[in-house]
Design a protein around this motif. Structure first.
Motif, mmCIF file in Angstrom:
data_model
loop_
_atom_site.group_PDB
_atom_site.id
_atom_site.type_symbol
_atom_site.label_atom_id
_atom_site.label_comp_id
_atom_site.label_asym_id
_atom_site.label_seq_id
_atom_site.Cartn_x
_atom_site.Cartn_y
_atom_site.Cartn_z
ATOM 1 N N ASN A 90 0.794 -1.326 -0.054
ATOM 2 C CA ASN A 90 -0.122 -0.197 -0.075
ATOM 3 C C ASN A 90 0.944 1.298 0.120
ATOM 4 O O ASN A 90 0.354 2.370 0.612
ATOM 5 C CB ASN A 90 -1.051 0.181 1.175
ATOM 6 C CG ASN A 90 -1.997 -1.147 1.061
ATOM 7 O OD1 ASN A 90 -2.810 -1.129 0.057
ATOM 8 N ND2 ASN A 90 -2.211 -1.677 2.052
ATOM 9 N N VAL A 91 2.090 1.243 -0.691
ATOM 10 C CA VAL A 91 2.808 2.352 -0.931
ATOM 11 C C VAL A 91 2.552 3.173 -1.986
ATOM 12 O O VAL A 91 2.401 2.605 -3.004
ATOM 13 C CB VAL A 91 4.354 1.943 -0.810
ATOM 14 C CG1 VAL A 91 5.403 3.237 -1.182
ATOM 15 C CG2 VAL A 91 4.877 1.477 0.595
ATOM 16 N N SER A 92 2.198 4.295 -1.867
ATOM 17 C CA SER A 92 2.030 5.259 -2.989
ATOM 18 C C SER A 92 3.190 6.064 -3.580
ATOM 19 O O SER A 92 3.610 7.092 -2.671
ATOM 20 C CB SER A 92 0.609 6.103 -2.899
ATOM 21 O OG SER A 92 0.429 6.902 -3.963
ATOM 22 N N ILE A 93 3.676 6.033 -4.617
ATOM 23 C CA ILE A 93 4.708 6.844 -5.254
ATOM 24 C C ILE A 93 4.267 7.781 -6.317
ATOM 25 O O ILE A 93 4.122 7.100 -7.274
ATOM 26 C CB ILE A 93 6.108 6.083 -5.601
ATOM 27 C CG1 ILE A 93 6.648 5.385 -4.283
ATOM 28 C CG2 ILE A 93 7.219 7.057 -5.813
ATOM 29 C CD1 ILE A 93 7.828 4.674 -4.679
ATOM 30 N N GLN A 94 3.901 9.040 -5.944
ATOM 31 C CA GLN A 94 3.127 9.842 -7.053
ATOM 32 C C GLN A 94 3.994 11.010 -7.485
ATOM 33 O O GLN A 94 4.250 12.058 -6.676
ATOM 34 C CB GLN A 94 1.772 10.429 -6.342
ATOM 35 C CG GLN A 94 0.787 9.330 -5.763
ATOM 36 C CD GLN A 94 0.366 8.486 -7.176
ATOM 37 O OE1 GLN A 94 0.154 9.240 -8.193
ATOM 38 N NE2 GLN A 94 -0.376 7.426 -6.867
ATOM 39 N N GLU A 95 4.558 10.874 -8.722
ATOM 40 C CA GLU A 95 5.428 11.895 -9.274
ATOM 41 C C GLU A 95 4.456 13.226 -9.658
ATOM 42 O O GLU A 95 5.117 14.295 -10.060
ATOM 43 C CB GLU A 95 6.210 11.421 -10.470
ATOM 44 C CG GLU A 95 6.777 12.427 -11.196
ATOM 45 C CD GLU A 95 6.133 13.060 -12.353
ATOM 46 O OE1 GLU A 95 6.270 14.401 -12.557
ATOM 47 O OE2 GLU A 95 5.050 12.588 -13.037
ATOM 48 N N SER A 96 3.212 12.970 -10.298
ATOM 49 C CA SER A 96 2.523 14.085 -10.657
ATOM 50 C C SER A 96 1.130 14.066 -9.653
ATOM 51 O O SER A 96 0.897 13.293 -8.980
ATOM 52 C CB SER A 96 1.889 13.972 -12.015
ATOM 53 O OG SER A 96 3.167 13.924 -12.693
#
Length: 225
Positions: free
Chosen positions: A99-105
């Motif tokens: 459940n990790v979220s890596i959001q560039e935008s």
């Protein structure tokens, strides 16, 4: 079914072990090959991802340009890496939990509406639907705990640990343990003298055989103390 079987065999010939539930492009890029350490993909989806030797990905979603170093481990479910305006780069030997979220935008709230008008209604170039503070760079040997969020423009330094449930909005120095919302430094992993030894070794660049030969180094049984 025949197409799935052909795709399955094709990927395995390229040094990738992939199950039938995964969705990956045929032009997938694997930077290094070693029959001992194939890339392993289970129940995951990718569209523009490059892989280093020995990566393991289970129940995750990668959208946009995502670059993975050697032996990166991403285990979901619920783990999403999304790059729309730029890219996400993850260094070798990183571990990313559930459940990790890596959001560039993120949604462009400077528009009249923050809704994805371009993508969903206008059927236009939807790049104006998003804004970004920059690429996300995660250096080597970073451990990101479950339920964490890494936001646009962040660099996480080598050897760092992100505690479970953290929201990272700013750069993280090397060999730091960060946690909280927003994430703040809890402590350093090692004293500076030990960090110097680790940095001088550049072990993350070693060939696999050298890593095997230096087992004591990784278990603090050598002169690293």
């Amino acid at each position: 079914m025949i197409k799935k079987i052909i795709k399955y065999l094709y990927n395995n010939l390229k040094g990738i072990k992939v199950d039938f539930n995964s969705k990956i492009p045929l032009n997938i890029i694997v930077k290094d090959k070693d029959s001992r350490y194939p890339v392993s993909i289970v129940n995951s989806t990718f569209n523009n991802t490059s892989f280093g030797l020995g990566c393991k990905l289970n129940n995750c979603l990668c959208l946009g340009e995502v670059q993975l170093g050697r032996f990166v481990s991403i285990f979901g479910p619920g783990t999403v890496l999304s790059a729309i305006k730029g890219h996400i780069k993850i260094g070798s030997f990183c571990s990313i939990g559930q459940n990790v979220s890596i959001q560039e935008s993120y949604h462009n709230y400077n528009n009249v509406s923050s809704y994805l008008i371009g993508k969903n209604i206008l059927k236009d170039n939807d790049s104006d639907d998003f804004i970004s503070k920059g690429n996300i760079i995660i250096e080597e040997d970073v451990w990101i705990g479950s339920n964490s969020i890494i936001l646009s423009g962040v660099r996480i330094g080598r050897g760092s640990v992100i505690a479970a449930g953290s929201i990272v909005t700013k750069n993280v120095p090397r060999y730091s343990i960060y946690g909280g919302n927003p994430a703040k430094e809890i402590k350093k992993r090692f004293e500076n003298s030990k960090i110097d030894i680790i940095e001088q070794s550049k072990w993350w660049e070693w060939e696999v055989n050298k890593i095997i030969e230096n087992k004591d180094f990784f278990y603090n049984k050598s002169n690293i103390n």
